[in-house]
Design a protein around this motif. Structure first.
Motif, PDB file in Angstrom:
ATOM      1  N   ARG A   1       0.844  -1.188   0.000  1.00 57.24           N
ATOM      2  CA  ARG A   1       0.000   0.000   0.000  1.00 57.24           C
ATOM      3  C   ARG A   1       0.886   1.248   0.000  1.00 57.24           C
ATOM      4  O   ARG A   1       2.020   1.203   0.480  1.00 57.24           O
ATOM      5  N   PHE A   2       0.355   2.352  -0.531  1.00 57.46           N
ATOM      6  CA  PHE A   2       1.170   3.536  -0.757  1.00 57.46           C
ATOM      7  C   PHE A   2       0.448   4.806  -0.321  1.00 57.46           C
ATOM      8  O   PHE A   2      -0.757   4.949  -0.516  1.00 57.46           O
ATOM      9  N   THR A   3       1.235   5.716   0.269  1.00 56.83           N
ATOM     10  CA  THR A   3       0.757   7.062   0.533  1.00 56.83           C
ATOM     11  C   THR A   3       1.622   8.027  -0.262  1.00 56.83           C
ATOM     12  O   THR A   3       2.835   8.102  -0.052  1.00 56.83           O
ATOM     13  N   ALA A   4       1.004   8.734  -1.203  1.00 58.58           N
ATOM     14  CA  ALA A   4       1.712   9.690  -2.053  1.00 58.58           C
ATOM     15  C   ALA A   4       1.589  11.082  -1.449  1.00 58.58           C
ATOM     16  O   ALA A   4       0.483  11.562  -1.206  1.00 58.58           O
ATOM     17  N   VAL A   5       2.732  11.725  -1.205  1.00 65.06           N
ATOM     18  CA  VAL A   5       2.758  13.074  -0.640  1.00 65.06           C
ATOM     19  C   VAL A   5       3.394  14.008  -1.665  1.00 65.06           C
ATOM     20  O   VAL A   5       4.516  13.761  -2.123  1.00 65.06           O
ATOM     21  N   GLU A   6       2.693  15.059  -2.018  1.00 67.54           N
ATOM     22  CA  GLU A   6       3.163  15.943  -3.084  1.00 67.54           C
ATOM     23  C   GLU A   6       2.549  17.339  -2.910  1.00 67.54           C
ATOM     24  O   GLU A   6       1.326  17.467  -2.877  1.00 67.54           O
ATOM     25  N   PRO A   7       3.365  18.401  -2.781  1.00 64.97           N
ATOM     26  CA  PRO A   7       2.823  19.742  -2.601  1.00 64.97           C
ATOM     27  C   PRO A   7       2.269  20.368  -3.874  1.00 64.97           C
ATOM     28  O   PRO A   7       1.464  21.293  -3.799  1.00 64.97           O
ATOM     29  N   SER A   8       2.706  19.894  -5.042  1.00 63.58           N
ATOM     30  CA  SER A   8       2.175  20.410  -6.300  1.00 63.58           C
ATOM     31  C   SER A   8       0.897  19.646  -6.660  1.00 63.58           C
ATOM     32  O   SER A   8       0.939  18.453  -6.953  1.00 63.58           O
ATOM     33  N   ARG A   9      -0.226  20.326  -6.651  1.00 64.74           N
ATOM     34  CA  ARG A   9      -1.495  19.654  -6.954  1.00 64.74           C
ATOM     35  C   ARG A   9      -1.528  19.159  -8.390  1.00 64.74           C
ATOM     36  O   ARG A   9      -2.133  18.128  -8.688  1.00 64.74           O
ATOM     37  N   GLY A  10      -0.881  19.889  -9.299  1.00 68.47           N
ATOM     38  CA  GLY A  10      -0.825  19.431 -10.675  1.00 68.47           C
ATOM     39  C   GLY A  10      -0.094  18.107 -10.798  1.00 68.47           C
ATOM     40  O   GLY A  10      -0.544  17.190 -11.499  1.00 68.47           O
ATOM     41  N   MET A  11       1.036  17.988 -10.113  1.00 66.08           N
ATOM     42  CA  MET A  11       1.798  16.738 -10.123  1.00 66.08           C
ATOM     43  C   MET A  11       1.001  15.612  -9.476  1.00 66.08           C
ATOM     44  O   MET A  11       0.970  14.488  -9.991  1.00 66.08           O
TER      45      MET A  11
END
Length: 247
Positions: free
Chosen positions: A70-80
């Motif tokens: 299972r994965f949690t994706a953390v990314e500050p760019s909403r486009g990305m």
């Protein structure tokens, strides 16, 4: 360049980000190939944290290879992050993923992950204390003994050999069909907006954040990759500000 400007830049690039680097995909693919071996000892039901995940390339590869993870994706760019979500949905893998638009320190402060990835992210933190704090935020969310795999641009910029290395790297970037003005901008950004540190300094930062001695498992041009285990002792909280941008 501040955090808001960085996020805006990556938002603008998100839709075409993978395509613009397709001719240089060998760097990414070789890193991911070795990553598979680094993470292969993880449990069949491992819970992974992917920090600054960008469009989700490493997450998609790992999810396809290890169907119980299972994965949690953390990314500050909403486009990305939107591109990452679309990728995982298209592959039928989104049901095993959680998507967080923001930063690691916004996640629950619980050691719940078996491993983490962080590729070409911490290099955007210019202050070494803040960079330590960034890795510490990851460490606090990993179980003792869990693995971090990270990569960054790394070199001794004070070395007499650095200008030659940088020239070769810029020619490599140009070979990826980047327009000449973009290569010039990239060279300028390396001197202004990227915290390129010697390998020993990067390793010391990771260790100070709560990890055992990092093992360098990857190098290609100016990119180096390490893995390190989260220490078993209790982690203290360093006093610093966390800022970073995606790969």
């Amino acid at each position: 360049m501040d955090q808001q400007q960085l996020n805006s830049l990556f938002d603008q690039q998100a839709a075409t980000y993978d395509q613009q680097w397709v001719k240089l995909a060998a760097f990414r693919d070789s890193l991911h190939l070795l990553l598979e071996s680094v993470f292969r000892p993880l449990p069949v039901d491992a819970n992974l944290l992917c920090v600054g995940v960008g469009t989700g390339a490493e997450m998609a590869r790992l999810a396809a290879l290890f169907p119980g993870w299972r994965f949690t994706a953390v990314e500050p760019s909403r486009g990305m992050l939107d591109e990452c979500r679309r990728r995982m949905e298209a592959l039928g893998l989104a049901a095993r993923c959680t998507f967080h638009a923001g930063y690691v320190d916004e996640l629950p402060d619980v050691a719940s992950f078996d491993a983490a990835t962080c590729f070409l992210v911490s290099q955007f933190i210019l202050d070494d204390a803040a960079r330590t704090g960034f890795f510490h935020g990851i460490a606090r969310r990993l179980r003792p003994g869990a693995m971090l795999a990270s990569s960054d641009l790394s070199a001794d910029t004070a070395s007499p050999s650095y200008p030659g290395l940088l020239d070769v790297w810029m020619r490599t970037m140009a070979a990826g069909d980047l327009p000449p003005e973009r290569v010039v901008q990239m060279r300028e950004a390396y001197a202004r907006d990227v915290g390129i540190r010697p390998p020993a300094t990067v390793e010391a930062i990771i260790m100070a954040a709560g990890f055992d001695t990092p093992v360098q498992f990857y190098q290609a041009g100016m990119i180096r990759g390490w893995y390190a285990q989260r220490t078993s002792h209790q982690l203290a909280s360093p006093q610093c500000t966390l800022q970073y941008a995606p790969a």
